[in-house]
Design a protein around this motif. Sequence first.
Motif, PDB file in Angstrom:
ATOM      1  N   GLY A 174       0.828  -1.173   0.069  1.00 29.69           N
ATOM      2  CA  GLY A 174      -0.215  -0.154  -0.069  1.00 29.69           C
ATOM      3  C   GLY A 174       0.807   1.357   0.039  1.00 29.69           C
ATOM      4  N   GLU A 175       2.094   1.197  -0.561  1.00 29.66           N
ATOM      5  CA  GLU A 175       3.141   2.235  -0.455  1.00 29.66           C
ATOM      6  C   GLU A 175       3.846   2.589  -1.739  1.00 29.66           C
ATOM      7  OE1 GLU A 175       3.909   2.707   4.452  1.00 29.66           O
ATOM      8  OE2 GLU A 175       5.445   1.437   2.996  1.00 29.66           O
ATOM      9  N   GLU A 176       3.382   2.184  -2.895  1.00 33.21           N
ATOM     10  CA  GLU A 176       3.909   2.194  -4.113  1.00 33.21           C
ATOM     11  C   GLU A 176       4.306   3.523  -4.470  1.00 33.21           C
ATOM     12  OE1 GLU A 176       5.423   2.439  -8.160  1.00 33.21           O
ATOM     13  OE2 GLU A 176       3.376   2.985  -7.345  1.00 33.21           O
ATOM     14  N   GLU A 177       3.007   4.087  -4.220  1.00 32.62           N
ATOM     15  CA  GLU A 177       2.710   5.639  -4.846  1.00 32.62           C
ATOM     16  C   GLU A 177       3.739   6.719  -3.958  1.00 32.62           C
ATOM     17  OE1 GLU A 177       1.708   6.393  -7.578  1.00 32.62           O
ATOM     18  OE2 GLU A 177       0.175   4.815  -8.216  1.00 32.62           O
ATOM     19  N   ILE A 178       4.416   6.168  -2.731  1.00 30.37           N
ATOM     20  CA  ILE A 178       5.049   7.081  -2.195  1.00 30.37           C
ATOM     21  C   ILE A 178       6.534   6.457  -1.967  1.00 30.37           C
ATOM     22  CG2 ILE A 178       3.427   7.917  -0.686  1.00 30.37           C
ATOM     23  CD1 ILE A 178       3.749   6.222   1.639  1.00 30.37           C
ATOM     24  N   GLY A 179       6.882   5.670  -3.116  1.00 28.39           N
ATOM     25  CA  GLY A 179       8.292   4.951  -3.081  1.00 28.39           C
ATOM     26  C   GLY A 179       8.558   3.692  -2.164  1.00 28.39           C
ATOM     27  N   SER A 180       7.484   3.130  -1.681  1.00 31.68           N
ATOM     28  CA  SER A 180       7.691   1.888  -1.051  1.00 31.68           C
ATOM     29  C   SER A 180       8.489   1.946   0.095  1.00 31.68           C
ATOM     30  CB  SER A 180       8.015   0.734  -2.104  1.00 31.68           C
ATOM     31  OG  SER A 180       6.877   0.416  -3.231  1.00 31.68           O
ATOM     32  N   PRO A 181       8.543   2.967   0.944  1.00 30.31           N
ATOM     33  CA  PRO A 181       9.635   2.884   2.112  1.00 30.31           C
ATOM     34  C   PRO A 181       9.715   1.679   3.084  1.00 30.31           C
ATOM     35  CG  PRO A 181       7.657   4.286   2.548  1.00 30.31           C
ATOM     36  CD  PRO A 181       7.363   3.810   1.193  1.00 30.31           C
ATOM     37  N   ASN A 182       8.668   0.944   3.118  1.00 31.05           N
ATOM     38  CA  ASN A 182       8.713   0.110   3.956  1.00 31.05           C
ATOM     39  C   ASN A 182       8.934  -1.432   3.343  1.00 31.05           C
ATOM     40  OD1 ASN A 182       8.507   1.336   6.722  1.00 31.05           O
ATOM     41  ND2 ASN A 182       6.632   2.024   5.837  1.00 31.05           N
ATOM     42  N   LEU A 183       8.755  -1.440   2.075  1.00 30.93           N
ATOM     43  CA  LEU A 183       8.707  -2.849   1.521  1.00 30.93           C
ATOM     44  C   LEU A 183       9.881  -3.567   1.506  1.00 30.93           C
ATOM     45  CD1 LEU A 183       6.698  -4.532  -0.057  1.00 30.93           C
ATOM     46  CD2 LEU A 183       7.777  -3.679  -2.150  1.00 30.93           C
ATOM     47  N   SER A 184      11.196  -2.998   1.406  1.00 30.63           N
ATOM     48  CA  SER A 184      12.385  -3.596   1.293  1.00 30.63           C
ATOM     49  C   SER A 184      12.555  -4.464   2.818  1.00 30.63           C
ATOM     50  CB  SER A 184      13.614  -2.739   1.226  1.00 30.63           C
ATOM     51  OG  SER A 184      13.580  -2.076  -0.042  1.00 30.63           O
ATOM     52  N   GLN A 185      12.297  -3.813   3.718  1.00 32.17           N
ATOM     53  CA  GLN A 185      12.179  -4.408   5.263  1.00 32.17           C
ATOM     54  C   GLN A 185      11.532  -5.451   5.064  1.00 32.17           C
ATOM     55  OE1 GLN A 185      11.709  -1.743   8.573  1.00 32.17           O
ATOM     56  NE2 GLN A 185      11.654  -3.590  10.032  1.00 32.17           N
ATOM     57  N   PHE A 186      10.379  -5.509   4.595  1.00 30.96           N
ATOM     58  CA  PHE A 186       9.255  -6.574   4.589  1.00 30.96           C
ATOM     59  C   PHE A 186       9.963  -7.656   3.925  1.00 30.96           C
ATOM     60  CE2 PHE A 186       5.920  -9.094   2.592  1.00 30.96           C
ATOM     61  CZ  PHE A 186       4.991  -9.470   3.721  1.00 30.96           C
ATOM     62  N   LEU A 187      10.294  -7.594   2.537  1.00 30.51           N
ATOM     63  CA  LEU A 187      11.150  -8.696   1.872  1.00 30.51           C
ATOM     64  C   LEU A 187      12.174  -9.122   2.519  1.00 30.51           C
ATOM     65  CD1 LEU A 187      11.293  -6.614  -1.653  1.00 30.51           C
ATOM     66  CD2 LEU A 187       9.532  -8.328  -0.972  1.00 30.51           C
ATOM     67  N   GLU A 188      12.952  -8.471   3.151  1.00 36.95           N
ATOM     68  CA  GLU A 188      14.249  -9.052   3.990  1.00 36.95           C
ATOM     69  C   GLU A 188      13.657  -9.968   4.990  1.00 36.95           C
ATOM     70  OE1 GLU A 188      17.187  -8.998   3.515  1.00 36.95           O
ATOM     71  OE2 GLU A 188      17.849  -7.142   2.361  1.00 36.95           O
ATOM     72  N   GLU A 189      12.506  -9.660   5.787  1.00 41.76           N
ATOM     73  CA  GLU A 189      12.245 -10.355   6.929  1.00 41.76           C
ATOM     74  C   GLU A 189      11.261 -11.476   6.495  1.00 41.76           C
ATOM     75  OE1 GLU A 189       9.665  -7.325   9.137  1.00 41.76           O
ATOM     76  OE2 GLU A 189      11.632  -6.396   9.969  1.00 41.76           O
ATOM     77  N   HIS A 190      10.903 -11.751   5.166  1.00 42.30           N
ATOM     78  CA  HIS A 190      10.133 -12.876   4.827  1.00 42.30           C
ATOM     79  C   HIS A 190      10.640 -13.424   3.483  1.00 42.30           C
ATOM     80  CE1 HIS A 190       7.222  -9.986   7.347  1.00 42.30           C
ATOM     81  NE2 HIS A 190       6.688 -11.152   7.575  1.00 42.30           N
ATOM     82  N   LYS A 191      11.890 -13.436   3.291  1.00 42.20           N
ATOM     83  CA  LYS A 191      12.470 -13.916   2.055  1.00 42.20           C
ATOM     84  C   LYS A 191      12.001 -15.297   1.856  1.00 42.20           C
ATOM     85  CE  LYS A 191      16.951 -11.665   2.081  1.00 42.20           C
ATOM     86  NZ  LYS A 191      18.309 -11.918   2.164  1.00 42.20           N
ATOM     87  N   GLU A 192      11.973 -16.216   2.691  1.00 40.55           N
ATOM     88  CA  GLU A 192      11.338 -17.697   2.924  1.00 40.55           C
ATOM     89  C   GLU A 192      10.094 -17.695   2.236  1.00 40.55           C
ATOM     90  OE1 GLU A 192      11.316 -21.819   5.275  1.00 40.55           O
ATOM     91  OE2 GLU A 192      12.388 -20.069   6.188  1.00 40.55           O
ATOM     92  N   LEU A 193       9.093 -16.796   2.958  1.00 34.49           N
ATOM     93  CA  LEU A 193       7.797 -16.758   2.503  1.00 34.49           C
ATOM     94  C   LEU A 193       7.649 -16.494   1.052  1.00 34.49           C
ATOM     95  CD1 LEU A 193       4.707 -16.862   3.606  1.00 34.49           C
ATOM     96  CD2 LEU A 193       4.912 -14.537   3.791  1.00 34.49           C
ATOM     97  N   LEU A 194       8.361 -15.741   0.510  1.00 33.50           N
ATOM     98  CA  LEU A 194       8.310 -15.122  -0.734  1.00 33.50           C
ATOM     99  C   LEU A 194       9.302 -15.967  -1.873  1.00 33.50           C
ATOM    100  CD1 LEU A 194       8.312 -11.456   0.145  1.00 33.50           C
ATOM    101  CD2 LEU A 194       6.435 -12.619  -0.154  1.00 33.50           C
ATOM    102  N   THR A 195       9.852 -17.008  -1.390  1.00 30.38           N
ATOM    103  CA  THR A 195      10.607 -17.855  -2.355  1.00 30.38           C
ATOM    104  C   THR A 195       9.733 -18.003  -3.581  1.00 30.38           C
ATOM    105  OG1 THR A 195      11.799 -19.015  -0.529  1.00 30.38           O
ATOM    106  CG2 THR A 195      11.710 -19.894  -2.527  1.00 30.38           C
ATOM    107  N   CYS A 196      10.139 -17.994  -4.828  1.00 26.38           N
ATOM    108  CA  CYS A 196       9.827 -17.972  -5.968  1.00 26.38           C
ATOM    109  C   CYS A 196      10.671 -18.531  -7.198  1.00 26.38           C
ATOM    110  CB  CYS A 196       8.654 -16.866  -6.337  1.00 26.38           C
ATOM    111  SG  CYS A 196       9.671 -15.339  -6.673  1.00 26.38           S
ATOM    112  N   ASP A 197      10.128 -18.773  -8.408  1.00 26.09           N
ATOM    113  CA  ASP A 197      10.831 -18.718  -9.504  1.00 26.09           C
ATOM    114  C   ASP A 197      10.781 -17.664 -10.485  1.00 26.09           C
ATOM    115  OD1 ASP A 197      11.641 -21.795  -9.227  1.00 26.09           O
ATOM    116  OD2 ASP A 197       9.509 -21.803  -9.027  1.00 26.09           O
ATOM    117  N   VAL A 198       9.778 -16.714 -10.370  1.00 32.35           N
ATOM    118  CA  VAL A 198       9.832 -15.623 -11.105  1.00 32.35           C
ATOM    119  C   VAL A 198       8.854 -14.893 -10.573  1.00 32.35           C
ATOM    120  CG1 VAL A 198       7.751 -16.394 -12.700  1.00 32.35           C
ATOM    121  CG2 VAL A 198       9.400 -14.701 -13.512  1.00 32.35           C
TER     122      VAL A 198
END
Length: 459
Positions: A154-178
Amino acid sequence: MSDKSKALEYSKKNFSNYQAILQDFVKIHSISTDSNRKKDMVQAAEFLQEQFLKHGISTTRIYETKGHPVLYAEKEATNENAPTVLIYGHYDVQPVDPIDLWKTDPFVATEISERLFGRGASDMKGQIIASLGAFDAIYQSGNIPVNFKFIIEGEEEIGSPNLSQFLEEHKELLTCDVILNPDAGMISPTSPTIVYGLRGLAYFELNIYGPTQDLHSGMFGGVVHNPAIVLAELIAGMHDNEGKVTLPGFYDDVISLSDEEKEELSRLPITNEDIKRQTGVPKLFGEASYSLIERLGARPTLEINGMLSGFTGEGSKTIIPSSAMAKISMRTVPNQDPEKIYQQLKTYIEKNIPETVTWDLKKYAGGWASVSDRNHPGVVALSNALENVWGIKPFFKREGGSIPVVAAMQKILGKDSVLTGFGLPEDKIHSPNESLHLPTWRQGILALINFFYNYAELS
């Protein structure tokens, strides 16, 4: 009849249902930059969660962040060895100002001449619902060919300030091929498009300070340096007569395009007249030694997004303003570092600003540019899917705009994104009277269905 054929037929019979969901989605005032809309942001995430649950995705969770929540959802494939596709989206939208220029209520989705008007109808609530519609048709038609994972922020239009931290904290959950990112768009209704490159962003605010208060220009003109003039001269010097940016070292890290890439980009059916018609300008501008297509998406830029100083009301007021401000942004290309861009801008100011004023430079949003491998199985699967629906080979494009999450996912999750989308240049995203071309959007749903089946076969 194959499962894919069933899914395609099912979606055609349910286009109206998917459009109704989109119309309800548009009603939500999910403006991420407005602090008064926090409840609306939560409502948007919960609305999507409810839709996922209704359409066969039983595993969902809303994660809190320091800003607005992130929605995650997943559905396993029928085959345990199937590849995993992570689908990205954002439910936040731009502010609607200036409201008086809207011809319809921006939060009442209104269909006029095969277009659905409303804030977010194209960017990117329509693209999220297209992805959900494609999944629903597949779910209703037999075996599920890939593992589906959704991450909707919910923050793309303001530069996604908290998304990188979310990605770091949930790498395993977000495992994918593409990663499938439908937040790009098409050149025209008859030109299916794959965006394989995105420019990055570096955004700043420059303030020039002169006297402690506005001064009488008759009493002090000629002895006190005008901050507005200083700012104007600084800005004027940021480009040379050929349109090149003059910041020291600005082009040092820019990677030249290969001859093969230039040839592929030259296929794009975009002309000077197209851009003039879209923008209303009498003549185009830019680096003369580069083609229009290269300047649109493969060359870095520096733009002034706004300036403010002194008296701007009706009539006259003879003052020397006490300060002047400019918003400055750079669209960067792969290998350019936003932090180095900041230092280059700072060095330029230090070298050129007179001693008669003081100044400060603030850093705001920043994100790296990205380029995806055009031979990736996901890109091939999408290319075939678009050709299946439109009947022509899709165009490959470098996009001038920025989607910071693409570079963040590439860096943190180690996976490329396949970028597409079914918005058009005429959709007026971020502007009054944003709309979605419904026939193109419906074809987009069919293309996404083809993509998921194609990718399963290629992986």
